[in-house]
Write a protein that holds these residues in place. Sequence first.
Motif, PDB file in Angstrom:
ATOM      1  N   GLU A 107      50.415  25.768 120.365  1.00 29.32           N
ATOM      2  CA  GLU A 107      49.851  24.859 117.848  1.00 29.32           C
ATOM      3  C   GLU A 107      48.586  25.175 118.086  1.00 29.32           C
ATOM      4  O   GLU A 107      48.198  25.752 116.951  1.00 29.32           O
ATOM      5  CB  GLU A 107      50.535  24.080 118.330  1.00 29.32           C
ATOM      6  CG  GLU A 107      51.040  23.829 116.777  1.00 29.32           C
ATOM      7  CD  GLU A 107      51.334  24.119 115.768  1.00 29.32           C
ATOM      8  OE1 GLU A 107      51.034  23.990 114.767  1.00 29.32           O
ATOM      9  OE2 GLU A 107      51.573  25.721 115.728  1.00 29.32           O
ATOM     10  N   ILE A 108      47.966  25.066 119.252  1.00 32.25           N
ATOM     11  CA  ILE A 108      46.241  24.695 118.127  1.00 32.25           C
ATOM     12  C   ILE A 108      45.312  25.750 118.575  1.00 32.25           C
ATOM     13  O   ILE A 108      45.021  26.198 117.093  1.00 32.25           O
ATOM     14  CB  ILE A 108      45.574  23.550 119.724  1.00 32.25           C
ATOM     15  CG1 ILE A 108      46.550  22.300 119.800  1.00 32.25           C
ATOM     16  CG2 ILE A 108      44.932  23.793 119.444  1.00 32.25           C
ATOM     17  CD1 ILE A 108      45.507  21.482 120.747  1.00 32.25           C
ATOM     18  N   VAL A 109      46.002  27.222 119.029  1.00 26.93           N
ATOM     19  CA  VAL A 109      45.391  28.442 118.878  1.00 26.93           C
ATOM     20  C   VAL A 109      45.669  28.660 118.016  1.00 26.93           C
ATOM     21  O   VAL A 109      45.074  29.670 117.190  1.00 26.93           O
ATOM     22  CB  VAL A 109      45.767  29.286 120.689  1.00 26.93           C
ATOM     23  CG1 VAL A 109      45.345  29.777 120.083  1.00 26.93           C
ATOM     24  CG2 VAL A 109      45.399  28.164 121.472  1.00 26.93           C
ATOM     25  N   TYR A 110      47.568  28.576 117.498  1.00 24.55           N
ATOM     26  CA  TYR A 110      48.224  29.169 116.027  1.00 24.55           C
ATOM     27  C   TYR A 110      47.713  29.075 115.053  1.00 24.55           C
ATOM     28  O   TYR A 110      46.357  29.354 114.190  1.00 24.55           O
ATOM     29  CB  TYR A 110      49.189  28.808 116.492  1.00 24.55           C
ATOM     30  CG  TYR A 110      50.402  28.879 115.352  1.00 24.55           C
ATOM     31  CD1 TYR A 110      50.145  30.646 114.212  1.00 24.55           C
ATOM     32  CD2 TYR A 110      50.430  28.340 114.200  1.00 24.55           C
ATOM     33  CE1 TYR A 110      50.947  31.128 113.136  1.00 24.55           C
ATOM     34  CE2 TYR A 110      50.937  28.249 113.037  1.00 24.55           C
ATOM     35  CZ  TYR A 110      51.176  29.691 112.549  1.00 24.55           C
ATOM     36  OH  TYR A 110      51.841  30.177 111.053  1.00 24.55           O
ATOM     37  N   LEU A 111      47.053  27.688 115.208  1.00 23.90           N
ATOM     38  CA  LEU A 111      46.376  26.608 113.794  1.00 23.90           C
ATOM     39  C   LEU A 111      44.692  27.326 114.085  1.00 23.90           C
ATOM     40  O   LEU A 111      44.175  27.589 112.908  1.00 23.90           O
ATOM     41  CB  LEU A 111      46.066  25.432 114.016  1.00 23.90           C
ATOM     42  CG  LEU A 111      47.428  24.546 113.797  1.00 23.90           C
ATOM     43  CD1 LEU A 111      47.394  23.253 114.174  1.00 23.90           C
ATOM     44  CD2 LEU A 111      47.443  25.224 112.367  1.00 23.90           C
ATOM     45  N   LEU A 112      44.118  27.525 114.805  1.00 24.42           N
ATOM     46  CA  LEU A 112      42.956  28.418 115.021  1.00 24.42           C
ATOM     47  C   LEU A 112      43.093  29.495 114.189  1.00 24.42           C
ATOM     48  O   LEU A 112      42.547  29.931 113.478  1.00 24.42           O
ATOM     49  CB  LEU A 112      42.360  28.829 116.298  1.00 24.42           C
ATOM     50  CG  LEU A 112      41.657  26.211 116.580  1.00 24.42           C
ATOM     51  CD1 LEU A 112      41.269  26.951 118.460  1.00 24.42           C
ATOM     52  CD2 LEU A 112      40.831  25.947 115.931  1.00 24.42           C
ATOM     53  N   ILE A 113      43.632  30.472 114.579  1.00 23.16           N
ATOM     54  CA  ILE A 113      43.230  31.743 114.765  1.00 23.16           C
ATOM     55  C   ILE A 113      44.308  32.275 112.665  1.00 23.16           C
ATOM     56  O   ILE A 113      43.612  33.006 112.332  1.00 23.16           O
ATOM     57  CB  ILE A 113      45.018  32.566 115.284  1.00 23.16           C
ATOM     58  CG1 ILE A 113      44.792  32.654 116.488  1.00 23.16           C
ATOM     59  CG2 ILE A 113      44.988  33.767 114.519  1.00 23.16           C
ATOM     60  CD1 ILE A 113      45.823  32.902 117.976  1.00 23.16           C
ATOM     61  N   LEU A 114      44.696  31.117 112.537  1.00 23.08           N
ATOM     62  CA  LEU A 114      45.916  30.895 110.974  1.00 23.08           C
ATOM     63  C   LEU A 114      44.308  30.736 110.053  1.00 23.08           C
ATOM     64  O   LEU A 114      44.214  31.380 109.438  1.00 23.08           O
ATOM     65  CB  LEU A 114      46.478  30.068 111.113  1.00 23.08           C
ATOM     66  CG  LEU A 114      47.427  29.790 109.503  1.00 23.08           C
ATOM     67  CD1 LEU A 114      47.672  31.338 109.160  1.00 23.08           C
ATOM     68  CD2 LEU A 114      48.622  28.994 109.460  1.00 23.08           C
ATOM     69  N   ALA A 115      43.248  29.754 110.699  1.00 24.14           N
ATOM     70  CA  ALA A 115      42.157  29.136 110.276  1.00 24.14           C
ATOM     71  C   ALA A 115      41.128  30.385 110.084  1.00 24.14           C
ATOM     72  O   ALA A 115      40.595  30.691 109.016  1.00 24.14           O
ATOM     73  CB  ALA A 115      41.619  27.963 110.479  1.00 24.14           C
ATOM     74  N   ILE A 116      41.001  31.406 111.156  1.00 25.75           N
ATOM     75  CA  ILE A 116      40.240  32.224 110.980  1.00 25.75           C
ATOM     76  C   ILE A 116      40.647  33.619 110.360  1.00 25.75           C
ATOM     77  O   ILE A 116      39.624  34.017 109.845  1.00 25.75           O
ATOM     78  CB  ILE A 116      39.561  32.834 112.359  1.00 25.75           C
ATOM     79  CG1 ILE A 116      39.513  31.186 113.655  1.00 25.75           C
ATOM     80  CG2 ILE A 116      38.627  33.797 112.337  1.00 25.75           C
ATOM     81  CD1 ILE A 116      39.078  31.942 114.734  1.00 25.75           C
ATOM     82  N   SER A 117      40.907  33.873 109.531  1.00 24.57           N
ATOM     83  CA  SER A 117      41.805  34.938 109.300  1.00 24.57           C
ATOM     84  C   SER A 117      42.201  34.336 107.664  1.00 24.57           C
ATOM     85  O   SER A 117      42.333  35.308 106.898  1.00 24.57           O
ATOM     86  CB  SER A 117      43.853  35.110 109.369  1.00 24.57           C
ATOM     87  OG  SER A 117      44.610  33.677 109.047  1.00 24.57           O
ATOM     88  N   ILE A 118      41.940  33.413 107.173  1.00 21.41           N
ATOM     89  CA  ILE A 118      42.021  33.177 105.807  1.00 21.41           C
ATOM     90  C   ILE A 118      41.131  33.840 105.387  1.00 21.41           C
ATOM     91  O   ILE A 118      41.410  34.404 104.107  1.00 21.41           O
ATOM     92  CB  ILE A 118      41.299  31.326 105.843  1.00 21.41           C
ATOM     93  CG1 ILE A 118      42.547  30.513 106.096  1.00 21.41           C
ATOM     94  CG2 ILE A 118      42.020  31.319 104.088  1.00 21.41           C
ATOM     95  CD1 ILE A 118      42.514  29.005 106.115  1.00 21.41           C
ATOM     96  N   PRO A 119      39.567  34.293 105.847  1.00 23.06           N
ATOM     97  CA  PRO A 119      38.432  34.957 104.832  1.00 23.06           C
ATOM     98  C   PRO A 119      38.874  36.392 104.182  1.00 23.06           C
ATOM     99  O   PRO A 119      39.085  37.121 103.685  1.00 23.06           O
ATOM    100  CB  PRO A 119      37.654  34.646 105.483  1.00 23.06           C
ATOM    101  CG  PRO A 119      37.588  33.637 105.747  1.00 23.06           C
ATOM    102  CD  PRO A 119      38.713  32.891 106.798  1.00 23.06           C
ATOM    103  N   SER A 120      39.851  36.821 105.362  1.00 24.58           N
ATOM    104  CA  SER A 120      40.265  38.068 105.741  1.00 24.58           C
ATOM    105  C   SER A 120      41.769  38.303 105.359  1.00 24.58           C
ATOM    106  O   SER A 120      41.844  39.464 103.989  1.00 24.58           O
ATOM    107  CB  SER A 120      39.915  39.082 106.739  1.00 24.58           C
ATOM    108  OG  SER A 120      41.048  38.513 107.306  1.00 24.58           O
ATOM    109  N   GLY A 121      42.346  37.067 104.989  1.00 23.46           N
ATOM    110  CA  GLY A 121      43.794  37.687 104.418  1.00 23.46           C
ATOM    111  C   GLY A 121      44.376  38.300 104.679  1.00 23.46           C
ATOM    112  O   GLY A 121      46.296  38.662 104.939  1.00 23.46           O
ATOM    113  N   LEU A 122      44.438  38.175 106.506  1.00 25.51           N
ATOM    114  CA  LEU A 122      45.278  38.600 107.355  1.00 25.51           C
ATOM    115  C   LEU A 122      46.806  38.134 107.162  1.00 25.51           C
ATOM    116  O   LEU A 122      47.959  39.023 107.351  1.00 25.51           O
ATOM    117  CB  LEU A 122      44.794  39.452 108.623  1.00 25.51           C
ATOM    118  CG  LEU A 122      43.543  39.455 108.987  1.00 25.51           C
ATOM    119  CD1 LEU A 122      43.297  39.200 110.508  1.00 25.51           C
ATOM    120  CD2 LEU A 122      44.292  40.797 108.947  1.00 25.51           C
ATOM    121  N   VAL A 123      47.414  36.754 106.917  1.00 28.64           N
ATOM    122  CA  VAL A 123      48.339  35.987 107.584  1.00 28.64           C
ATOM    123  C   VAL A 123      48.644  36.250 105.521  1.00 28.64           C
ATOM    124  O   VAL A 123      49.403  36.716 105.754  1.00 28.64           O
ATOM    125  CB  VAL A 123      48.296  34.941 108.182  1.00 28.64           C
ATOM    126  CG1 VAL A 123      50.317  34.472 108.238  1.00 28.64           C
ATOM    127  CG2 VAL A 123      48.366  35.145 109.125  1.00 28.64           C
TER     128      VAL A 123
END
Length: 361
Positions: A107-123
């Motif tokens: 869950e922590i890794v998922y939160l980090l991935i989601l945060a990193i993806s915000i600028p690029s709009g991947l999710v």
Amino acid sequence: MNGYFYILTTIDIFVLCFMCVLTRLSESLNKKQKRGFLLAFGLIALISLLEVVTLKVDGLPKKFRWLNIVSNYLGFGLTPSVCICLVYVLDKKTKLRWEFKLAILCEIVYLLILAISIPSGLVFSVSQENIYSRGPYFVIYIFAYFISILYLSLSTIFVSKQFQNRSKALIYPLMIFLVAETIIQILVPDLHVSWLCVTLLSVLYFIYCSEMWNQLDGLTGLLNQNSFLNRSEEMNYTNGMLIVLDVDDFKHVNDVYGHVKGDLCLRIIADCIKKAYAKYGYCYRVGGDEFCVLLKNSRNEEACSAQFESFIEKKRNKYTYLPSVSYGSAMLLTGDIVSVKDLADQNMYSNKQKHKRKKGQ
């Protein structure tokens, strides 16, 4: 945003608040279980409110863009945590299992991935005009959500099997319901009923777990006396059998080794009974050191008894103070469980006398 959504969210929050109060007042839940349910209900309430915020600020002036981004991030990011909290409830032990720690790490890794993806709009993305849209890798959120549902489902199935829960099959329609409403929400994003359905599921899950735990003896994990009485009234096995087991000289164990060792003896014996008999019937603790088994077919008695004796002997190599166990049986040929148990008790006491004579030699 349609007014119906406000009404649904209000109902949602009311139900969650009611469940929080009910959890706090519960006399059957321990602190760990209360903590898990309260966290789950609190997360559902928070995510439900975040969904309202995202829909309310979407399309408003640019100054609200940050709120749109944060609300969507927390909503998508915390969703798998609801299932993790419900898994946390299942185990009464305070020590966390390794698979639960792994789930938290994921869950922590998922939160980090989601945060990193915000600028690029991947999710997901929120345009400069403050308009929300799904990203090309929105499937990451879907994957994380369905993995958490699978984790909850498998954990519940494992626990219900371990505790001989007769209603364990009911977990399947609960999970199918959750998966179905999630798929509908993904396909029809304007529907906005997802978190109301999750609330309903969490309430049903609370009822499911409470029923499961209410059937159990707290010390041994076997079914309790009330379960035995209710089940014996329903028995209609034409070739069934009642087995009564009683620990020999249990008072001596408590007096010499203490009640902590005495409780350990009961747990060890109960575990041996469950391993030997649970596959062919239902295992109960009906008194202090008295156990019962309702076998569905008497043909399995001899093999199960031999297994039980083998398990006890193996345990006695490690726990030398573990006492012997006397047992007696009687066929369930009539609907009068009292007379059947009386006969099984007589056979058990005869077996106990043999143990005493053998010990005296």
